[in-house]
Write a protein that holds these residues in place. Structure first.
Motif, PDB file in Angstrom:
ATOM      1  N   VAL A  77       0.828  -1.231   0.000  1.00  0.00           N
ATOM      2  CA  VAL A  77       0.000   0.000   0.000  1.00  0.00           C
ATOM      3  C   VAL A  77       0.854   1.270   0.000  1.00  0.00           C
ATOM      4  N   PRO A  78       1.480   1.658   1.119  1.00  0.00           N
ATOM      5  CA  PRO A  78       2.144   2.969   1.113  1.00  0.00           C
ATOM      6  C   PRO A  78       3.355   3.019   0.178  1.00  0.00           C
ATOM      7  N   ALA A  79       4.181   2.014   0.213  1.00  0.00           N
ATOM      8  CA  ALA A  79       5.381   2.054  -0.631  1.00  0.00           C
ATOM      9  C   ALA A  79       4.996   2.046  -2.107  1.00  0.00           C
ATOM     10  N   ASN A  80       4.048   1.203  -2.454  1.00  0.00           N
ATOM     11  CA  ASN A  80       3.582   1.130  -3.843  1.00  0.00           C
ATOM     12  C   ASN A  80       3.025   2.490  -4.303  1.00  0.00           C
ATOM     13  N   TRP A  81       2.200   3.126  -3.474  1.00  0.00           N
ATOM     14  CA  TRP A  81       1.583   4.415  -3.828  1.00  0.00           C
ATOM     15  C   TRP A  81       2.622   5.510  -3.936  1.00  0.00           C
ATOM     16  N   PRO A 137      -0.828  -6.989  -8.161  1.00  0.00           N
ATOM     17  CA  PRO A 137      -0.689  -8.453  -8.315  1.00  0.00           C
ATOM     18  C   PRO A 137       0.764  -8.910  -8.394  1.00  0.00           C
ATOM     19  N   ILE A 138       1.582  -8.112  -9.068  1.00  0.00           N
ATOM     20  CA  ILE A 138       2.992  -8.491  -9.180  1.00  0.00           C
ATOM     21  C   ILE A 138       3.654  -8.500  -7.810  1.00  0.00           C
ATOM     22  N   SER A 196       2.210  -9.026  -4.996  1.00  0.00           N
ATOM     23  CA  SER A 196       1.689 -10.170  -4.236  1.00  0.00           C
ATOM     24  C   SER A 196       2.435 -11.447  -4.575  1.00  0.00           C
ATOM     25  N   VAL A 197       2.692 -11.684  -5.872  1.00  0.00           N
ATOM     26  CA  VAL A 197       3.411 -12.890  -6.281  1.00  0.00           C
ATOM     27  C   VAL A 197       4.837 -12.884  -5.743  1.00  0.00           C
ATOM     28  N   VAL A 198       5.513 -11.753  -5.882  1.00  0.00           N
ATOM     29  CA  VAL A 198       6.892 -11.656  -5.407  1.00  0.00           C
ATOM     30  C   VAL A 198       6.957 -11.866  -3.900  1.00  0.00           C
ATOM     31  N   CYS A 199       6.057 -11.264  -3.176  1.00  0.00           N
ATOM     32  CA  CYS A 199       6.054 -11.417  -1.712  1.00  0.00           C
ATOM     33  C   CYS A 199       5.764 -12.853  -1.305  1.00  0.00           C
ATOM     34  N   THR A 200       4.925 -13.534  -2.061  1.00  0.00           N
ATOM     35  CA  THR A 200       4.648 -14.952  -1.766  1.00  0.00           C
ATOM     36  C   THR A 200       5.919 -15.787  -1.889  1.00  0.00           C
ATOM     37  N   GLY A 201       6.689 -15.551  -2.956  1.00  0.00           N
ATOM     38  CA  GLY A 201       7.948 -16.277  -3.120  1.00  0.00           C
ATOM     39  C   GLY A 201       8.913 -15.984  -1.992  1.00  0.00           C
ATOM     40  N   VAL A 202       8.955 -14.722  -1.554  1.00  0.00           N
ATOM     41  CA  VAL A 202       9.842 -14.365  -0.452  1.00  0.00           C
ATOM     42  C   VAL A 202       9.425 -15.070   0.837  1.00  0.00           C
ATOM     43  N   VAL A 203       8.125 -15.141   1.066  1.00  0.00           N
ATOM     44  CA  VAL A 203       7.618 -15.802   2.280  1.00  0.00           C
ATOM     45  C   VAL A 203       7.986 -17.279   2.278  1.00  0.00           C
ATOM     46  N   ILE A 204       7.830 -17.944   1.113  1.00  0.00           N
ATOM     47  CA  ILE A 204       8.163 -19.371   1.027  1.00  0.00           C
ATOM     48  C   ILE A 204       9.641 -19.588   1.334  1.00  0.00           C
ATOM     49  N   ARG A 205      10.477 -18.721   0.741  1.00  0.00           N
ATOM     50  CA  ARG A 205      11.913 -18.894   0.958  1.00  0.00           C
ATOM     51  C   ARG A 205      12.290 -18.622   2.399  1.00  0.00           C
ATOM     52  N   MET A 206      11.750 -17.559   2.971  1.00  0.00           N
ATOM     53  CA  MET A 206      12.107 -17.201   4.340  1.00  0.00           C
ATOM     54  C   MET A 206      11.554 -18.201   5.344  1.00  0.00           C
ATOM     55  N   ALA A 207      10.419 -18.811   5.016  1.00  0.00           N
ATOM     56  CA  ALA A 207       9.847 -19.804   5.927  1.00  0.00           C
ATOM     57  C   ALA A 207      10.523 -21.159   5.797  1.00  0.00           C
ATOM     58  N   GLU A 238      -2.087   5.523 -11.266  1.00  0.00           N
ATOM     59  CA  GLU A 238      -2.948   4.443 -11.766  1.00  0.00           C
ATOM     60  C   GLU A 238      -2.166   3.134 -11.961  1.00  0.00           C
ATOM     61  N   TRP A 239      -0.842   3.284 -12.147  1.00  0.00           N
ATOM     62  CA  TRP A 239      -0.047   2.068 -12.312  1.00  0.00           C
ATOM     63  C   TRP A 239       0.076   1.255 -11.012  1.00  0.00           C
ATOM     64  N   ALA A 240      -0.224   1.853  -9.900  1.00  0.00           N
ATOM     65  CA  ALA A 240      -0.137   1.133  -8.623  1.00  0.00           C
ATOM     66  C   ALA A 240      -1.094  -0.048  -8.585  1.00  0.00           C
ATOM     67  N   TRP A 241      -2.282   0.135  -9.262  1.00  0.00           N
ATOM     68  CA  TRP A 241      -3.223  -0.986  -9.295  1.00  0.00           C
ATOM     69  C   TRP A 241      -2.658  -2.160 -10.108  1.00  0.00           C
TER      70      TRP A 241
END
Length: 870
Positions: free
Chosen positions: A545-549, A566-567, A569-580, A559-562
């Protein structure tokens, strides 16, 4: 005389045979006889005439049946007899190798097995009413028919193989079964099913198995005239003259089970090396090599390299084996015929000591013995003390002995010292001493090894077959459990605990336990703690939210923030899997630890794999080998059988086929299942060692493997020498200088490069399979025989041979490679200190015990431990 009177007189004459009926009637009418007699006579005459006339033949005897009718009747009779027969005729199950020529004693061989070993079995089958395509199924059970479970796993195991039976034609089939190390009396159930596990067509009564003691192994005789080797059962080397054995009856009371094989096109021998683990020795005497199938020949050569002993009896056998599959491994070849007189046996006279302990035991043949002059192989030698009679050569861990004279000749076998020579020279077993009791309280003799390094019922003295993944770190307390129980308070009316002996399949030895710990460390799921989850969620919201905006507001493209959301979200999911550290993935993953054992320059290796399979959804797996002979079982997840808790059990089917496979192994959702497999694999070549000078050697890699962190280790006289190689590519040759370690008990090499390598580092990199504990285990001083030179390395190449279905999208694998580059001959063979006829006497209070004075305290301690376990 008047004409009328003449006619009357002529009519009264008895008519000639064949006279006309008119004259007969005339004669009867004019006769003066009584009417009754006339009537009787007339009736007889009429009957005779009627019988002489041709007629229908209805009253005559029936003429013989034609050949076609006879054949038809016989066929109908056979058909009725065939209909009375059962649909299937199944013969007795014979465990291989099977004695075929020893009468009643040989019949017992059909039921023998060693617990903890895979056993080959042959069975004859025939159908009487139809052609049949189906499956032969074998399963080990208890006496009541309940399947015996695999140790510490929720599975039963049955084996199947396809069979094709043309109607009325008997056929012999080879299959296999595995007998777990259970204290229960084991039996085998045999079933015939339709193809694909269909309807059961036949089930035989349970076949009771007879368990071989831990110290007993097969000694197989392959000879043109096998009955000439019946004398082996009379040797003290084979069956000591004591009653100290479990049960005290045949076949229990012998070190070796002598199997006299009947020459023929179907030799009852296992077809794969992994089924030869209950065989210690083979005697070969002039048998045609073609009597063994190609698979049996390969199995014998594999078995030989891992510790089997092959004794070749001359003189004719060397000509029979010329240009055969055994030619590259013989210790000597024939250099022409020779005659051996009394002077030829001078070297053996040390075995005929004329002292009081061995009176009159010289070898003096009555006439020269025919034989051959032996031409030694460059890697062979004459056995010390045998003159030029016996040559030996080490082949991998195994050994080949060649005799210049026949081992079945009366002059040699009747020599009183032949048993000693057979024990020390042909089998290379240590010196023995026989003891008796002067008080007469113990009637039978006892025998002990003079060097005191092993107990006299120790399987390690009887069989030299070893597999690194099976026998490393395994002590007598484990493989000789049946002997230990007998020492203490064993009741012969009950089944003793199972003693597996050496070379058995093991899931809880030091190698298996280390591999299990490595797999559990690499394949485990690490659950994040609460703080980790809070910080991850907070960071994700801040970035989304804040960093993206702020980023897109800065470039005037809010408008590009929307579109970026999704991008992100996908990147953060990969980071979570690796860190976990969910490194094994969400779907399926495979983690494999392998141990590859090589014997010098032999191209085939023994590969043991331990696989951990993770799945997020319940999955049924199939394990399939590329070549026949591979074995696979579930691998227990607990570190000890005592830690296992009973659960519901499932059935597994191992299909013995051209491509053996195991079906039915299921892994539940979000769990890890483990399997243990073993096989022989071809690597295109082995590793060779060449000694250049003192402590300088050359090592060549002729295999297809790239070896990492390679280290050469040698056990010298009171020291251990090392040489660091590092990377060893296929086809490469390196020259090394061996350096001593700082201490004999030092586990790791002194080289700094070695200690920093992945294989020997005490701090492995995250996410990598840690093979250091396995490397330290096989490099321990206790596991390195004196004089052996061994190479240890690792490889991350996928090793061929086993396919797992369904395949995992994520996999990790690494294999420890151990190559035995050189084995040094053992100590000199020595004659026994005395003979069974002249035992050393000692009373029971002076130490007439199971292991002698030195081990009496150890026996008491073991007795207390066993009682506590009971």
């Amino acid at each position: 005389m008047k004409h009328s009177e003449a006619v009357e007189k002529g009519a009264r004459r008895v008519p000639r045979a064949g006279g006309s009926p008119v004259r007969v009637r005339h004669w009867l009418a004019s006769s003066q006889w009584h009417p009754g007699w006339q009537f009787a006579l007339a009736l007889c005459l009429v009957a005779g005439v009627m019988l002489s006339l041709p007629g229908c033949g209805g009253c005559r005897k029936k003429p013989p049946t034609s050949q076609e009718e006879k054949k038809k009747q016989e066929e109908e009779k056979k058909k009725k007899e065939q209909e009375k027969k059962p649909p299937f005729e199944i013969g007795r199950l014979l465990a291989c190798p099977a004695d075929q020529l020893s009468g009643d004693a040989g019949q017992l061989a059909g039921t023998l097995y060693k617990p903890g070993h895979w056993t080959a079995a042959s069975v004859a089958a025939k159908t009487n009413h139809f052609d049949f395509l189906g499956e032969l199924e074998l399963a080990t059970t208890e006496r009541g028919g309940k399947p015996l479970p695999l140790l510490a796993t929720p599975y039963y195991l049955a084996t199947t193989r396809e069979i094709a039976l043309p109607k009325g034609q008997p056929k012999l089939f080879e299959s296999l079964f595995y007998a777990p190390t259970s204290r229960q009396q084991a039996t085998v159930s045999l079933r015939v099913n339709n193809r694909g596990g269909g309807r059961r067509m036949f089930e035989s009564p349970f076949e009771v198995l007879r368990r071989m003691p831990s110290y007993q192994y097969h000694l197989v005789v392959l000879a043109r005239w096998p009955t000439r080797y019946g004398y082996l059962n009379k040797l003290a080397t084979v069956k000591p003259p004591t009653d100290e054995f479990l049960g005290g009856v045949e076949p229990v009371g012998s070190y070796y089970r002598v199997d006299l094989m009947k020459p023929g096109r179907r030799m009852l021998l296992p077809s794969h090396a992994m089924l030869w683990t209950s065989t210690a020795c083979v005697v070969w005497d002039d048998l045609e090599p073609s009597f063994l199938s190609v698979e049996q020949q390969q199995a014998l050569v594999d078995w030989l390299h891992w510790g089997g002993q092959l004794i070749v009896s001359g003189p004719d056998t060397l000509d029979t084996l010329r240009d055969s599959f055994l030619t590259p491994y013989l210790a000597a070849t024939s250099n022409g015929t020779a005659a051996f007189d009394a002077n030829s046996f001078d070297a053996l006279q040390q075995w005929s000591d004329a002292s009081k302990a061995k009176p009159g035991r010289q070898l003096v043949p009555t006439k020269p013995l025919s034989g051959v002059e032996l031409k030694l192989h460059p890697q062979a030698q004459f056995i010390p003390g045998s003159g030029d009679l016996f040559a030996e050569r080490y082949v991998g861990r195994g050994r080949v002995v060649v005799s210049a004279i026949s081992l079945s000749g009366n002059e040699l076998t009747n020599w009183p010292c032949f048993d000693e020579a057979f024990n020390a020279m042909l089998l290379r077993r240590p010196q023995r001493e026989f003891f008796g009791d002067p008080d007469g309280k113990l009637k039978d003799l006892q025998v002990e090894w003079v060097d005191g390094s092993a107990r006299r019922l120790d399987a390690a003295r009887i069989c030299q077959l070893r597999y690194l993944s099976r026998d490393t770190g395994v002590t007598f307390a484990e493989y000789g459990a049946d002997v230990r129980a007998q020492d203490v308070t064993f009741d012969l009316s009950e089944m003793p605990p199972a003693g597996t002996g050496v070379a058995a399949w093991r899931d809880f030895n030091p190698v298996a336990n280390t591999a299990r710990a490595t797999l559990q460390e690499a394949a485990r799921i690490e659950i994040p703690n609460r703080d980790f989850v809070v910080w991850i969620v907070a960071a994700y919201l801040i970035v989304l939210v804040p960093a993206n905006w702020i980023i897109f507001r800065t470039i005037n493209r809010v408008e590009w923030a929307w579109a970026a959301a999704p991008i992100i979200s996908v990147v953060c999911t990969g980071v979570v899997i690796r860190m976990a550290q969910l490194d094994i993935g969400f779907a399926r993953s495979q983690t494999e630890v392998g141990i590859l054992e090589l014997q010098g320059n032999y191209a085939r290796g023994h590969l043991t794999r331990y696989n951990a399979l993770y799945t997020s959804l319940t999955t049924s797996y199939r394990f399939q080998f590329d070549e026949p002979g591979g074995l696979v079982q579930p691998f227990p997840e607990v570190a000890s059988p005592d830690d296992y808790r009973e659960t519901s059990r499932r059935s597994l089917l191992y299909h013995n086929a051209k491509h053996p496979h195991l079906n039915g192994f299921s892994v539940d959702s979000n769990t890890v299942g483990m399997v243990h497999s073993e096989e022989m694999v071809n690597l295109g070549g082995g590793l060779t060692l060449k000694e250049v000078s003192d402590r300088v050697v050359e090592v060549s890699n002729r295999s297809v493997l790239t070896l990492h962190d390679a280290l050469v280790t040698q056990r010298g006289d009171g020291e251990i020498l090392d040489a660091w190689i590092g990377e060893l590519a296929p086809g490469a040759t390196v020259r090394l200088t061996l350096e001593p370690r700082d201490s004999l008990r030092q586990t790791l090499p002194s080289s700094g490069e070695a200690n920093r390598s992945r294989l020997f580092s005490s701090q492995p990199q995250p996410g990598e399979l840690n093979l250091a504990p396995l490397a330290q285990l096989v490099m321990a001083a206790d596991e390195l025989p004196p004089g052996e030179t061994r190479l240890v390395a690792w490889t991350d190449q996928p090793l061929p041979g086993l396919e797992i279905y369904p395949a995992a999208p994520q996999s990790k694998h690494a294999s420890l490679v151990v190559a035995h580059l050189r084995l040094v001959a053992e100590s000199l063979p020595e004659p026994d200190k005395n003979t069974p006829e002249t035992p050393k006497y000692r009373s029971s209070h002076e130490g007439f015990e199971e292991y002698g004075k030195a081990e009496s305290g150890e026996r008491k301690a073991e007795g207390g431990k066993l009682k506590a376990e009971s």
